[in-house]
Enzyme design. Structure first.
Site, PDB file in Angstrom:
ATOM      1  CB  CYS A  23      -0.975  -0.039   1.172  1.00 50.86           C
ATOM      2  SG  CYS A  23      -2.378   1.088   0.973  1.00 50.86           S
ATOM      3  CD  GLU A  64      -2.325  -6.783   5.149  1.00 51.93           C
ATOM      4  OE1 GLU A  64      -2.901  -5.699   5.295  1.00 51.93           O
ATOM      5  OE2 GLU A  64      -1.585  -7.021   4.170  1.00 51.93           O
ATOM      6  CG  HIS A  69      -3.996  -4.141   2.660  1.00 55.79           C
ATOM      7  ND1 HIS A  69      -3.119  -3.713   3.632  1.00 55.79           N
ATOM      8  CD2 HIS A  69      -4.544  -3.025   2.128  1.00 55.79           C
ATOM      9  CE1 HIS A  69      -3.152  -2.385   3.710  1.00 55.79           C
ATOM     10  NE2 HIS A  69      -4.009  -1.941   2.797  1.00 55.79           N
TER      11      HIS A  69
END
Length: 432
Positions: free
Chosen positions: A287, A383, A381
């Site tokens: 990001c 994650e 993202h």
């Protein structure tokens, strides 16, 4: 009903999974004003205060607690497109510090969004981990919120005219006229990264098999969690820390997500440029971290019309690397207003990695094989938290490369480098 009453009164901990809990019954007026001239009237369910912010929308269906605690939402009035929010309450946000966790359950210690806008807030919630309602959580963190407004209409406005400055007026303020254009506060004018980044270095999982330095631009906790669960000892550094002075202590460098305009972080990009030129160990950015890598490589960042926020963004892989296969579409979680410009030719030694299937924006870059570097940056993202896990193995790819490089360097003399002062382990992700 008698059994439920006995459980609720004699064992409150057990009752969380068996009972729902009523929310507030008192209706306090609230109004969302947009700088573009529209106003939406509803009722407050959060803190009894009025705020200014940048009005954005998220298409995420679940994980409102993770979204609201994401430091990338700093200064933003978050509009959820999903009609009902709050039905499963809020969990106790404390976790251990060990090889599996990093101090919090959610993405930071507190709500980072400036305010919340929903169509229908759940006045009752039910989940076995829930300890409070969304309304009580917002009040406890002094975050205003509004319900009973047409979030479909708000979303259409934001998609058509772009992200818009706004004001959420609560209580007596709700009946006041709309603010004048010059009264609206623009959070993008401030260095939001500096507000949410850690102020002092700290360590997590110090017994890990490899050492990773993390530049904190406003890290989500699940990024740190994904690293420690892969046996990495991590040192979290302030966003503008001079990593070059200590870099030889580490097996890899990670750059996290963060809020606002990457232009405020040019200091970090210039320091990273030196790192990329002189250092050959793996580097990974997510990001904001991806944008910093891009600027260090010579790319420009620009402000998108309304950004990408949600857990359903499809991206196309243009190159293969580790678990990522060229030509495959991955569904990703995203939260960003800025992106890197796609240019031809790309800077020498770099190539596009991913592209967004909806708007063709750059979703990732990587170093070329010919460059001899191992550097990746992705706008999304991996994650998740919340969202799909399509790309979670990118963390495994990064840690594996760090371990391989460490093994290749085994037997060489250690460089004499400046020792880094490290604070005791503390709660992670944007402690403000």
């Amino acid at each position: 009903m008698f059994v439920r009453y006995i459980i609720r009164t004699s064992a409150p901990q057990l009752s969380r999974g068996l009972a729902t809990h009523a929310g507030p019954a008192v209706a306090v007026p609230a109004t969302l004003h947009l700088k573009s001239g529209q106003s939406f009237h509803g009722k407050s369910f959060g803190a009894p205060r009025s705020i200014y912010g940048e009005t954005v929308f998220s298409t995420s269906i679940t994980s409102y607690t993770e979204s609201m605690t994401d430091p990338s939402y700093r200064g933003q009035i978050l509009v959820f497109t999903t009609p009902m929010i709050g039905n499963y309450g809020v969990p106790h946000n404390v976790a251990p510090y060990d090889s599996q966790d990093v101090g919090v359950i959610l993405e930071s210690k507190k709500i980072e969004a400036a305010a919340v806008v929903v169509s229908d807030v759940a006045e009752k919630f039910s989940h076995y981990k829930a300890v409070e309602s969304l309304a009580d959580w917002c009040k406890r963190h002094n975050v205003p919120a509004i319900t009973g407004v047409d979030t479909r209409a708000i979303t259409r406005l934001l998609r058509d005219q772009g992200t818009t400055l706004g004001r959420l007026a609560v209580g007596d303020d709700a009946a006041l006229p709309s603010p004048q254009p010059e009264e609206y506060w623009d959070p993008s004018k401030e260095n939001l990264v500096d507000q949410v980044s850690t102020k002092v270095p700290y360590e997590l999982n110090p017994t890990g098999s490899i050492k990773i330095a993390v530049l904190d631009f406003g890290a989500k906790a699940n990024i740190l969690r994904a690293l420690v669960r892969r046996d990495a000892a991590i040192t979290v550094l302030p966003w503008n820390y001079d990593f070059n002075s200590i870099r030889d202590q580490y097996d890899g460098l990670f750059l996290t997500n963060g809020p606002g305009d990457p232009g405020h972080c040019m200091e970090a990009a210039l320091k990273l440029r030196r790192t990329l030129q002189e250092w050959n160990k793996p580097v990974f950015g997510i990001c904001m971290g991806h944008q910093i890598i891009g600027m260090a490589a010579g790319l420009d960042a620009y402000r998108m019309t309304f950004g990408n926020r949600g857990h359903n963004q499809p991206v196309l892989a243009l190159a293969s690397a580790g678990s990522i296969k060229a030509g495959r579409v991955y569904v990703t979680s995203q939260n960003h207003q800025y992106a890197l410009k796609l240019q031809d030719p790309f800077p020498q030694g770099w190539e596009p990695f991913f592209i967004n299937c909806n708007d063709s924006s750059v979703e990732g870059i990587k170093s070329t094989t010919e460059s001899g570097k191992k550097v990746w940056g992705v706008q999304f993202h991996p994650e998740s938290a919340g969202g799909p896990l399509d790309t979670i193995e990118m963390f495994t790819d990064f840690v594996t490369e760090c371990k391989l490089h460490k093994a290749q360097m085994a037997g060489t003399a250690d460089s004499i480098v400046e020792e880094i002062p490290v604070a005791p382990r503390v709660a992670v992700a944007a402690s403000a």
